[in-house]
Design an enzyme around this catalytic site. Sequence first.
Site, mmCIF file in Angstrom:
data_model
loop_
_atom_site.group_PDB
_atom_site.id
_atom_site.type_symbol
_atom_site.label_atom_id
_atom_site.label_comp_id
_atom_site.label_asym_id
_atom_site.label_seq_id
_atom_site.Cartn_x
_atom_site.Cartn_y
_atom_site.Cartn_z
ATOM 1 N N CYS A 419 33.380 35.831 39.579
ATOM 2 C CA CYS A 419 32.188 36.650 39.756
ATOM 3 C C CYS A 419 30.911 35.804 39.692
ATOM 4 O O CYS A 419 30.553 35.155 40.657
ATOM 5 C CB CYS A 419 32.188 37.823 38.782
ATOM 6 S SG CYS A 419 31.149 39.170 39.371
ATOM 7 N N HIS A 546 36.891 40.478 39.592
ATOM 8 C CA HIS A 546 37.297 40.148 38.221
ATOM 9 C C HIS A 546 38.815 40.194 38.140
ATOM 10 O O HIS A 546 39.385 41.211 37.740
ATOM 11 C CB HIS A 546 36.677 41.142 37.231
ATOM 12 C CG HIS A 546 35.229 40.903 36.997
ATOM 13 N ND1 HIS A 546 34.769 39.924 36.152
ATOM 14 C CD2 HIS A 546 34.137 41.489 37.527
ATOM 15 C CE1 HIS A 546 33.447 39.933 36.149
ATOM 16 N NE2 HIS A 546 33.027 40.865 36.986
ATOM 17 N N GLU A 548 40.807 39.026 36.076
ATOM 18 C CA GLU A 548 41.363 39.211 34.729
ATOM 19 C C GLU A 548 41.647 40.683 34.427
ATOM 20 O O GLU A 548 42.482 41.005 33.588
ATOM 21 C CB GLU A 548 40.406 38.622 33.668
ATOM 22 C CG GLU A 548 39.094 39.374 33.443
ATOM 23 C CD GLU A 548 37.977 39.019 34.435
ATOM 24 O OE1 GLU A 548 38.293 38.510 35.524
ATOM 25 O OE2 GLU A 548 36.792 39.272 34.116
HETATM 26 N N1 GLN Z 1 25.248 38.909 37.625
HETATM 27 C C1 GLN Z 1 26.060 38.811 38.799
HETATM 28 C C2 GLN Z 1 25.917 40.009 39.703
HETATM 29 O O1 GLN Z 1 25.432 41.016 39.279
HETATM 30 C C3 GLN Z 1 27.513 38.610 38.439
HETATM 31 C C4 GLN Z 1 28.098 39.766 37.721
HETATM 32 C C5 GLN Z 1 29.365 39.457 37.003
HETATM 33 O O2 GLN Z 1 29.700 38.304 36.779
HETATM 34 N N2 GLN Z 1 30.089 40.490 36.615
HETATM 35 O O3 GLN Z 1 26.276 39.971 40.857
#
Ligand code: GLN
Length: 601
Positions: A419, A546, A548
Amino acid sequence: MAIETEGLLSTIRDRSVDTEFYLPLPAGYKPGQTKYVVVVGTVMSGLGKGIFSSSLAKCLQDKGLAVAPIKFEGYLNIDSGTLNPYRHGEVFVLDDGTECDMDLGTYERALDQDLTKLNFCTSGQIFRRVLDRERHGGYLGRDVQMIPHVTGEVKNRLRELAVASHADVVFVEIGGTVGDVENAYYIEAMRQLAFEEGQRSVCFVALTYVMEPASLGEQKSKPAQLGIRELMERGIQPHIIACRAVNPVVHKVREKIALFSNVAPEHVISMHDCESVYLIPDMLRGAGCDKAVIDWLGLAERADDEAERRARETWSGYVNGLRNASRQVTIGVAGKYTSVRDAYASIIKAFEHAGVRLGARVQLRWIDTSELDDSNVAAALEGLHGLVVPGAFGTRGAEGKIACIRHARTSGLPCLLICYGFQMAVIEYARNVCGMQDANSTEIDNDCRYPVINLLPEQLRVESLGGTMRLGGQDVVINEGTWAWRMFGPRARQRFRHRYEVDPRYIADLEAAGLVFSGRSPRAPIMHFLELPPAVHPYFVGTQAHPELTSRPLSPHPFFVGLVHAALRLADPAYDQPLPFDAPPPARIAPNIETASQSSR
Ligand code: GLN
């Protein structure tokens, strides 16, 4: 407790006009079809109620029963979306986009089951429903009260879950501790539920704590007694009392608790600390807890011994794999909240799953990136066999993460970028390979020259904070001949939680410079996976999702397996086990649920 209430539900169901005290049952609700196990905590929080409930639910699931968990949270937030992971642990995201408590992750992993918004309820949701109904004139001129309206809504949530899940048993976990102001109305609602459903329909389990002060050297049951008494004062007679403790709770103490709480001594069980949470289901079975639930709820006929034997065999295979790992690798986690492990609960689990699949123990090393730059990063990453750069928000530590990624990319250190980590990898590549010196994310620098990571177009319109990111399960279309293709085949489904993305204007330049976007959204130019070809780097894989969140003990996420595999190769050049992917199973593709808050692209 012994009040005979058969027939009460049919009175509620059959009536044609609203009664004073009961909400109508949800359409399709079959009284008696679904039973309930309600787990409440006494004495103190932090006893592992979620782990306990999910383990007990697993015992019943292993017997072939359909189970559906629900967690009731006391707080007034609508969901966990705005909570700080530093205080509350990670925000877990479900396939339907629900942002919830990390306990839901525990349930999904233990039960190997995808959950939905029906499995998570906060006081905020309950009150919002009641207040919305009031504004729409739904109470027909009546005053709106905690009883019956708010408690009615709580029961409604359980029955809606029963209808939607077709569960034999709904497992209810009440957050907090008996006696908290926040959860008092939940407990009252559970009392009413037992009254209405009939006494053999609801099994109450109290999780309590038996102290063993070092100065006394013996176990003391008084706090446990008082906690149970408090529950009984609220009209709830527990059927099972599970005693958390450091050491096995001695017979005399269990007998005493039994006497003070009207619970048969054999139903007061010891849930002392054990080596692994995976041993808890067997501990519960050994103590007869599953049988006590089945007997009380009259479910013996629905239980399947053969299914249970098979499930236990599979599970002990996993536990043995965990115990007998013969190799070890060290993976660095480059994060911000490195002092609070709960913020990375699912990542820790995902490494465990991947490790068991490959017969390896994964040691994690926490790396605070706030002080790192190109001059000191090599020393900070010394001795690692792999690196993960996890999700994050804001700016702190970003430059240090970019330095870590640069080091990993140029030195061949296997890495997985998740992410925010994926976004930092794109920035690193743009700066150091494509020559876009001032590349950045607009989350970090709104005025940068090359905003290679930029707000998703639909985010421009978003004004409020909660539930407004691009959330939940999305399909990924995968390019042939990539790592991702080897792992998933042509499609995969992953869970997302982000506001920013690779700005489509820069995709062609990044690709021309060798970065491979191996997976993307089927509906819009949103980049979901990136990687470098194996000829260039042993393992450089990232995802806007994500991974995970969807890793399970028996089906570890391939990205983590890939990283641990590459780490094993780095640690031991003679390691020659093949990657366990080359015949990828069909990707798990759920129906395409749009998230409630977003027109997901
Ligand atoms: N802050 C980044 C976004 O909003 C990544 C978010 C995250 O890692 N869950 O796109």
